[in-house]
Design a protein around this motif. Structure first.
Motif, short mmCIF file in Angstrom:
data_model
loop_
_atom_site.label_atom_id
_atom_site.label_comp_id
_atom_site.label_asym_id
_atom_site.label_seq_id
_atom_site.Cartn_x
_atom_site.Cartn_y
_atom_site.Cartn_z
N ILE A 103 7.08 -16.44 30.95
CA ILE A 103 8.23 -17.18 30.44
C ILE A 103 9.34 -17.05 31.48
CG2 ILE A 103 9.82 -17.41 28.51
CD1 ILE A 103 7.52 -15.64 27.02
N VAL A 104 9.72 -18.18 32.06
CA VAL A 104 10.50 -18.16 33.30
C VAL A 104 11.78 -18.98 33.19
CG1 VAL A 104 10.46 -18.87 35.73
CG2 VAL A 104 8.41 -17.86 34.70
N ASP A 105 12.90 -18.39 33.54
CA ASP A 105 14.12 -19.14 33.82
C ASP A 105 14.41 -18.94 35.31
OD1 ASP A 105 16.56 -20.39 34.00
OD2 ASP A 105 17.27 -19.65 32.08
N PRO A 106 14.15 -19.96 36.13
CA PRO A 106 14.26 -19.77 37.58
C PRO A 106 15.68 -19.53 38.05
CG PRO A 106 13.95 -22.09 37.05
CD PRO A 106 13.77 -21.33 35.76
N LEU A 107 16.65 -20.07 37.30
CA LEU A 107 18.05 -19.87 37.67
C LEU A 107 18.88 -19.93 36.39
CD1 LEU A 107 20.48 -19.63 39.49
CD2 LEU A 107 20.15 -21.97 40.26
N ASP A 108 19.15 -18.75 35.84
CA ASP A 108 19.94 -18.66 34.61
C ASP A 108 21.40 -18.49 35.01
OD1 ASP A 108 20.14 -18.50 31.73
OD2 ASP A 108 20.74 -16.43 32.03
N GLY A 109 22.19 -19.51 34.74
CA GLY A 109 23.58 -19.53 35.20
C GLY A 109 23.78 -20.59 36.26
N THR A 110 23.15 -21.75 36.07
CA THR A 110 23.25 -22.84 37.06
C THR A 110 24.70 -23.27 37.27
OG1 THR A 110 21.05 -23.63 36.47
CG2 THR A 110 22.44 -25.14 37.67
N THR A 111 25.49 -23.34 36.21
CA THR A 111 26.89 -23.75 36.36
C THR A 111 27.63 -22.78 37.28
OG1 THR A 111 26.89 -24.75 34.16
CG2 THR A 111 29.04 -24.22 35.12
N ASN A 112 27.38 -21.48 37.12
CA ASN A 112 27.98 -20.48 38.02
C ASN A 112 27.52 -20.72 39.46
OD1 ASN A 112 29.29 -19.24 35.91
ND2 ASN A 112 27.83 -17.57 35.71
N PHE A 113 26.23 -20.95 39.63
CA PHE A 113 25.67 -21.20 40.96
C PHE A 113 26.35 -22.40 41.61
CE2 PHE A 113 22.64 -23.72 43.45
CZ PHE A 113 22.30 -22.83 44.45
N VAL A 114 26.50 -23.47 40.84
CA VAL A 114 27.10 -24.70 41.36
C VAL A 114 28.54 -24.46 41.83
CG1 VAL A 114 27.97 -26.98 40.62
CG2 VAL A 114 25.62 -26.29 40.08
N GLY A 116 29.77 -21.53 42.74
CA GLY A 116 29.90 -20.38 43.62
C GLY A 116 30.40 -19.14 42.92
N PHE A 117 30.32 -19.13 41.58
CA PHE A 117 30.73 -17.96 40.80
C PHE A 117 29.56 -16.98 40.78
CE2 PHE A 117 31.47 -15.57 36.88
CZ PHE A 117 32.83 -15.32 36.95
N PRO A 118 29.73 -15.76 41.30
CA PRO A 118 28.57 -14.90 41.60
C PRO A 118 27.99 -14.16 40.39
CG PRO A 118 30.57 -13.78 42.26
CD PRO A 118 31.00 -15.13 41.74
N PHE A 119 27.50 -14.93 39.41
CA PHE A 119 26.89 -14.31 38.23
C PHE A 119 25.78 -15.23 37.74
CE2 PHE A 119 26.57 -12.80 33.83
CZ PHE A 119 26.74 -11.43 33.96
N PHE A 120 24.60 -15.07 38.33
CA PHE A 120 23.43 -15.84 37.92
C PHE A 120 22.19 -15.00 38.22
CE2 PHE A 120 25.11 -17.46 41.97
CZ PHE A 120 24.07 -17.15 42.85
N SER A 121 21.07 -15.42 37.68
CA SER A 121 19.90 -14.54 37.78
C SER A 121 18.60 -15.32 37.68
CB SER A 121 19.94 -13.50 36.65
OG SER A 121 19.97 -14.14 35.38
N VAL A 122 17.54 -14.63 38.06
CA VAL A 122 16.17 -15.09 37.84
C VAL A 122 15.61 -14.24 36.70
CG1 VAL A 122 13.87 -15.37 38.85
CG2 VAL A 122 15.91 -15.60 40.30
N SER A 123 15.02 -14.88 35.70
CA SER A 123 14.46 -14.14 34.56
C SER A 123 12.97 -14.46 34.44
CB SER A 123 15.19 -14.52 33.28
OG SER A 123 14.61 -13.86 32.17
N ILE A 124 12.15 -13.42 34.45
CA ILE A 124 10.69 -13.58 34.34
C ILE A 124 10.16 -12.57 33.33
CG2 ILE A 124 8.47 -13.45 35.55
CD1 ILE A 124 9.90 -14.18 38.13
N ALA A 125 9.45 -13.08 32.33
CA ALA A 125 8.82 -12.21 31.33
C ALA A 125 7.35 -12.58 31.21
CB ALA A 125 9.50 -12.37 29.98
N LEU A 126 6.54 -11.62 30.80
CA LEU A 126 5.14 -11.86 30.52
C LEU A 126 4.84 -11.43 29.09
CD1 LEU A 126 2.19 -12.58 31.24
CD2 LEU A 126 1.93 -10.26 32.14
N ALA A 127 4.32 -12.37 28.31
CA ALA A 127 3.92 -12.06 26.93
C ALA A 127 2.40 -12.02 26.83
CB ALA A 127 4.47 -13.10 25.97
#
Length: 286
Positions: A103-114, A116-127
């Motif tokens: 279960i993948v969010d490749p870029l959580d915090g796209t608005t921050n990324f756009v 240049g606000f430095p608070f975003f992440s990659v989230s990867i889980a395995l169920a």
């Protein structure tokens, strides 16, 4: 991360956790290199729901890396799903029969990324059969990799994480988010903000649910709630919190599962008080 020589949750010699760490790290490094250097910006579900070619490129990279190691596994990624809550729920239902589901969010915090606000992440889980067994959240800007294995604890930079010690809302730092759904879920979230802000030490809205949850696990936040999230926003973060001694439920207090969309996460001590305050002002999303 297991300290023994035999990695947990391994198929042959390949550790699920090692693949998750490697994949999140590579995707995060690439995303960081693209800050201020993306060319396309589109909206999805609403004017506040953004996507760039970096989101899509990161998800493609993550898919390729995972499937190289585990070609029979299934992947549920944000960018492979049509926008909107109904489509997200449908996609999860369709994928939930998979034995192994990433279960993948490749870029959580796209608005921050756009911005240049430095608070975003990659989230990867395995169920595995519907239960999250590995969770990784990576913040490339601060080079912080949060890792959890079911039953093995959660770690940041080699140190075991523990949730914060606050016992009451009045001494707590609470985070939330403002959902992209401006008409459905945003009003409920705002009712929660209005009810909680006079009763807590302070509140934060930093724009990445996955990182907010990682911060709860690390003891930097006492709690977090948000209405209208998706499985890829929370799956890794929920395991991080539970393995750090915290608690994750839906906003009605029921145990967390992959289908939860309205979440309360905390250090455990303040959980019931936080959940009750939301319920008292109809800020549960239900």
């Amino acid at each position: 991360m297991s300290t023994s020589n035999t990695p947990a949750f391994a198929v042959g010699s390949k550790s699920f956790t090692a693949v998750a760490i490697n994949t999140a790290s590579k995707a995060g490094e690439w995303i960081q290199s693209k800050v201020g250097d993306f060319t396309s910006l589109h909206t999805k579900y609403s004017a506040q729901d953004l996507v760039t070619e970096v989101d899509k490129g990161a998800e493609k990279m993550i898919r390729n890396l995972i499937l190289t190691h585990f070609p029979t596994h299934s992947i549920l990624g944000e960018e492979g799903v049509e926008p909107g809550p109904e489509a997200s729920q449908r996609a999860l239902e369709e994928a939930s029969s998979a034995e192994y589901l990433w279960i993948v969010d490749p870029l959580d915090g796209t608005t921050n990324f756009v911005h240049g606000f430095p608070f975003f992440s990659v989230s990867i889980a395995l169920a595995y059969k519907g239960e999250v067994i590995v969770g990784v959240v990576y913040n490339p800007i601060h080079n912080e990799l949060y890792v959890a294995e079911k039953g093995k604890g959660a770690y940041l930079k080699g140190r075991k994480m523990e949730v914060s010690p606050e016992k009451t809302l009045s001494e707590s730092l609470i985070a939330t988010g403002f959902p992209a759904d401006r008409h459905g879920t945003l009003p409920a979230n705002l009712r929660g903000v209005q009810a909680l802000s006079p009763k807590v030490r302070n509140m934060r809205v930093a724009g990445s649910a996955a990182l907010h949850m990682a911060y709860v696990a690390a003891g930097r936040l006492s709690g977090f709630y948000e209405i209208g999230l998706n499985s890829w926003d929370m799956a890794a973060g929920a395991l991080l919190i539970e393995e750090s001694g915290g608690r994750v439920t839906d906003t009605l207090g029921n145990p967390y599962h992959l289908g939860v969309r309205h979440v309360v996460a905390s250090n455990g001590h303040i959980h019931d008080e936080l959940q009750k305050e939301l319920a008292d002002v109809s800020a549960t999303g239900y």
